[in-house]
Design an enzyme around this catalytic site. Structure first.
Site, short mmCIF file in Angstrom:
data_model
loop_
_atom_site.label_atom_id
_atom_site.label_comp_id
_atom_site.label_asym_id
_atom_site.label_seq_id
_atom_site.Cartn_x
_atom_site.Cartn_y
_atom_site.Cartn_z
N CYS A 1 -39.56 -34.75 38.66
CA CYS A 1 -38.84 -35.85 38.02
C CYS A 1 -37.97 -35.31 36.89
O CYS A 1 -36.89 -35.85 36.63
CB CYS A 1 -39.80 -36.89 37.49
SG CYS A 1 -41.06 -36.16 36.45
N GLU B 1 -29.96 -39.50 41.14
CA GLU B 1 -31.02 -38.49 41.30
C GLU B 1 -30.89 -37.83 42.68
O GLU B 1 -30.93 -38.49 43.71
CB GLU B 1 -32.39 -39.16 41.16
CG GLU B 1 -33.52 -38.15 41.09
CD GLU B 1 -34.90 -38.82 40.97
OE1 GLU B 1 -35.19 -39.73 41.76
OE2 GLU B 1 -35.68 -38.41 40.09
N LYS C 1 -53.93 -44.86 45.14
CA LYS C 1 -53.14 -44.93 46.39
C LYS C 1 -52.25 -43.69 46.38
O LYS C 1 -51.18 -43.68 45.78
CB LYS C 1 -52.31 -46.20 46.41
CG LYS C 1 -52.06 -46.80 47.79
CD LYS C 1 -51.29 -45.90 48.72
CE LYS C 1 -49.80 -45.94 48.46
NZ LYS C 1 -49.08 -44.89 49.24
N GLU D 1 -43.75 -44.08 35.32
CA GLU D 1 -43.00 -42.83 35.15
C GLU D 1 -42.06 -42.76 36.34
O GLU D 1 -42.51 -42.64 37.48
CB GLU D 1 -43.93 -41.62 35.14
CG GLU D 1 -44.79 -41.58 33.90
CD GLU D 1 -45.75 -40.41 33.87
OE1 GLU D 1 -46.25 -40.10 32.80
OE2 GLU D 1 -45.98 -39.82 34.93
P1 NAD Z 1 -41.75 -43.61 45.90
O1 NAD Z 1 -41.39 -44.58 44.84
O2 NAD Z 1 -41.10 -43.72 47.23
O3 NAD Z 1 -43.32 -43.66 46.20
C1 NAD Z 1 -44.29 -43.45 45.20
C2 NAD Z 1 -45.58 -44.14 45.60
O4 NAD Z 1 -45.38 -45.56 45.62
C3 NAD Z 1 -46.09 -43.78 46.99
O5 NAD Z 1 -47.50 -43.72 46.95
C4 NAD Z 1 -45.62 -44.96 47.83
O6 NAD Z 1 -46.40 -45.18 48.99
C5 NAD Z 1 -45.80 -46.11 46.86
N1 NAD Z 1 -44.97 -47.28 47.13
C6 NAD Z 1 -43.80 -47.35 47.83
N2 NAD Z 1 -43.34 -48.63 47.81
C7 NAD Z 1 -44.21 -49.36 47.07
C8 NAD Z 1 -44.25 -50.75 46.66
N3 NAD Z 1 -43.30 -51.61 47.01
N4 NAD Z 1 -45.28 -51.13 45.87
C9 NAD Z 1 -46.23 -50.25 45.47
N5 NAD Z 1 -46.25 -48.95 45.85
C10 NAD Z 1 -45.24 -48.51 46.63
O7 NAD Z 1 -41.53 -42.18 45.27
P2 NAD Z 1 -41.71 -40.75 45.96
O8 NAD Z 1 -40.58 -40.53 46.89
O9 NAD Z 1 -43.10 -40.61 46.46
O10 NAD Z 1 -41.56 -39.78 44.70
C11 NAD Z 1 -40.33 -39.30 44.24
C12 NAD Z 1 -39.88 -40.08 43.03
O11 NAD Z 1 -40.88 -40.02 42.01
C13 NAD Z 1 -38.62 -39.52 42.39
O12 NAD Z 1 -37.74 -40.56 42.06
C14 NAD Z 1 -39.12 -38.85 41.12
O13 NAD Z 1 -38.19 -38.74 40.09
C15 NAD Z 1 -40.28 -39.72 40.76
N6 NAD Z 1 -41.24 -39.00 39.92
C16 NAD Z 1 -41.31 -39.31 38.60
C17 NAD Z 1 -42.18 -38.61 37.76
C18 NAD Z 1 -42.27 -38.94 36.30
O14 NAD Z 1 -43.23 -38.53 35.66
N7 NAD Z 1 -41.34 -39.65 35.73
C19 NAD Z 1 -42.96 -37.59 38.28
C20 NAD Z 1 -42.85 -37.29 39.63
C21 NAD Z 1 -41.98 -38.03 40.44
#
Ligand code: NAD
Length: 443
Positions: free
Chosen positions: A278, A375, A171, A244
């Site tokens: 991240c 963050e 997804k 992550e």
């Molecule tokens: P997000 O959590 O909003 O979304 C991530 C994914 O989850 C998307 O595909 C989204 O559609 C899906 N999603 C949203 N709500 C959901 C739910 N209730 N159940 C299942 N899936 C759901 O994050 P984002 O804005 O896309 O990404 C930014 C975040 O990701 C930042 O907090 C960043 O730190 C983190 N990040 C972490 C790493 C790591 O390796 N630790 C790497 C990259 C990004």
């Protein structure tokens, strides 16, 4: 309009509505994709479940060959993929060339790792017995991916899952689905039908996937709050999860560091992908006696960087993903200024189209401010001073996060102390934000 990829075929599925995908540098519409419904998730999980038995029994060498083939096809299309990444995500093209290369290398790495070991033989309690500890695939792995590294973070989930004999439902983020769909046309199309499936959609689509009873394992990268929601669904169903999540990484500059060199390292770690990594450097600690020299060096350097469209070869820093994510950066900077911080450079939304925000350096910050505790995920660099190195370590540890941390020093004793005392999953000394497939990547 693009479609889902289920059971080896593209299908628009049961969508009642669509999502438009924008270029963050120009705000132009790039394409549209279906907003996946729960029925689409169900179709994809069924296809993955049906493909599982055969994929699990496929010899590891044959699986490895297919994963190498995915890598080879990606390599053939590397230029096109990197360009498409820049169009939908915004990072400067060289950063996306790297992401593309990391992605196909990830498939190669796990292809070989999957051949390496199936478990171990343990000594038997009695003569005439043979005791084996076997590693078994789970079944259908849900791979839920964010927008900031749409391909690499997909590959970090998909490649090991497939190499171990699982089938997958991916997804992608609703903001960056196009490169993953392009891979379905040029690379995943060679896999047996149902082994790799892609469902496009938003948080509700991801939630339906994470909660599906036939998905025993969920691999997720994204925000802490979404991770918490997935955990609350997965825990009662006893699903295996791999998360992550976010970070608030500290960068400590030691008093023995060269301020000019350290300033460039901090700017790199804080501004790569416009601060949307991240493990971006999100707070910087500088010795009091170096504060002036360091601030001058980093301001000079940051002012020399070009903000622009990631396809322009002159661009150093690209746009953020979307104006709604920029609002958080604006609010963190405003909160800091309200509480006494001072902006040395940046702090404004440029008067051009696109989700741009000027790289911003602040001084006079402290841990009462959001910019030092939550963050920010954007191109903001708050500089805080410290007295002795113990204080720097205490400040680095004063966070609810523990993803990564960086140190610049030429003193081996300080490096060792930092490794031992700083509570972070990954620690970089004098080489911020490098990756190594052979090691873990997590807080
Ligand atoms: P997000 O959590 O909003 O979304 C991530 C994914 O989850 C998307 O595909 C989204 O559609 C899906 N999603 C949203 N709500 C959901 C739910 N209730 N159940 C299942 N899936 C759901 O994050 P984002 O804005 O896309 O990404 C930014 C975040 O990701 C930042 O907090 C960043 O730190 C983190 N990040 C972490 C790493 C790591 O390796 N630790 C790497 C990259 C990004």
């Amino acid at each position: 309009m693009k479609s889902h990829f289920i059971n080896g075929r593209f299908t628009s599925g049961h969508a009642q509505s669509e999502i438009t995908v924008h270029n963050p540098a120009t705000e132009e519409v790039l394409d549209s994709v279906p907003l996946g419904a729960a029925e689409d998730v169900d179709d994809a999980v069924k296809a993955a479940a049906a493909a599982f038995d055969e994929w699990k029994r496929t010899p590891a060498v044959a699986r490895a060959e297919m994963l190498h083939e995915v890598s080879r096809k990606m390599r053939e299309h590397a230029e096109e993929i990197a360009r498409l990444l820049t169009l939908e995500e915004g990072k400067p093209l060289p950063e996306n060339e790297e992401e593309t290369q990391w992605t196909y290398s990830t498939f190669d790495y796990y292809a070989e790792l999957g051949r390496h070991s199936r478990g171990r033989v343990i000594p038997s309690p009695e003569a005439g017995q043979l005791s084996l500890v076997l590693k078994e695939p789970y079944g259908v792995a849900a791979c839920i991916v964010p927008w900031n590294y749409p391909l690499l973070l997909m590959a970090w989930k998909v490649a090991p899952a497939l190499a171990a004999g699982n089938t997958v439902v991916i997804k992608p983020s609703e903001m960056t689905p196009l490169t993953t769909l392009r891979l379905c046309e040029i690379a995943f199309d060679g896999m047996p039908p149902g082994v790799v499936n892609v469902v496009i959609g938003d948080g509700a689509t991801g939630a339906a996937l994470a909660a599906h009873p036939d998905v025993p394992v969920v691999a997720f990268t994204g925000s802490l709050s979404t991770g918490q929601k997935i955990a609350s669904v997965a825990a009662p169903m006893m699903k295996k999860t791999h998360f992550e999540l976010g970070g608030k990484d500290a960068f400590v500059v030691a008093e023995d560091a060269d301020p000019e060199l350290a300033a460039k390292a901090v700017a790199y770690a804080a501004l790569i992908n416009a601060g949307q990594v991240c493990t971006s450097t999100e707070r910087v600690y500088v010795p009091k006696q170096m504060a002036g020299a360091f601030a001058d060096a980093i301001v000079d350097h940051v002012r020399s960087l070009n903000l622009g469209d990631g396809l322009d070869p002159q661009t150093d820093v690209g746009p953020m993903i979307d104006p709604k994510y920029r609002e958080k950066v604006v609010s963190h900077v405003e909160d800091a200024v309200r509480r006494g911080a001072r902006i040395l450079t940046g702090g404004k939304i440029p008067s051009r189209r696109g989700a741009f925000y000027e790289p911003t350096i602040l001084v006079g910050v402290n841990h009462s401010m959001k910019i030092m505790t939550e963050e920010t995920f954007g191109p903001a660099i708050p500089l805080m001073t410290y007295g002795d190195f113990e204080e720097a370590i205490r400040l680095a540890n004063d966070s609810i996060y523990g993803l990564g941390a960086c140190l610049y020093t030429s003193d081996a004793k300080k490096a060792r102390l930092f490794f031992e005392e700083v509570k972070a999953g990954t620690i970089w000394i004098n080489d911020p934000l490098t990756d190594n497939y052979a090691g873990p990547f997590a807080g």
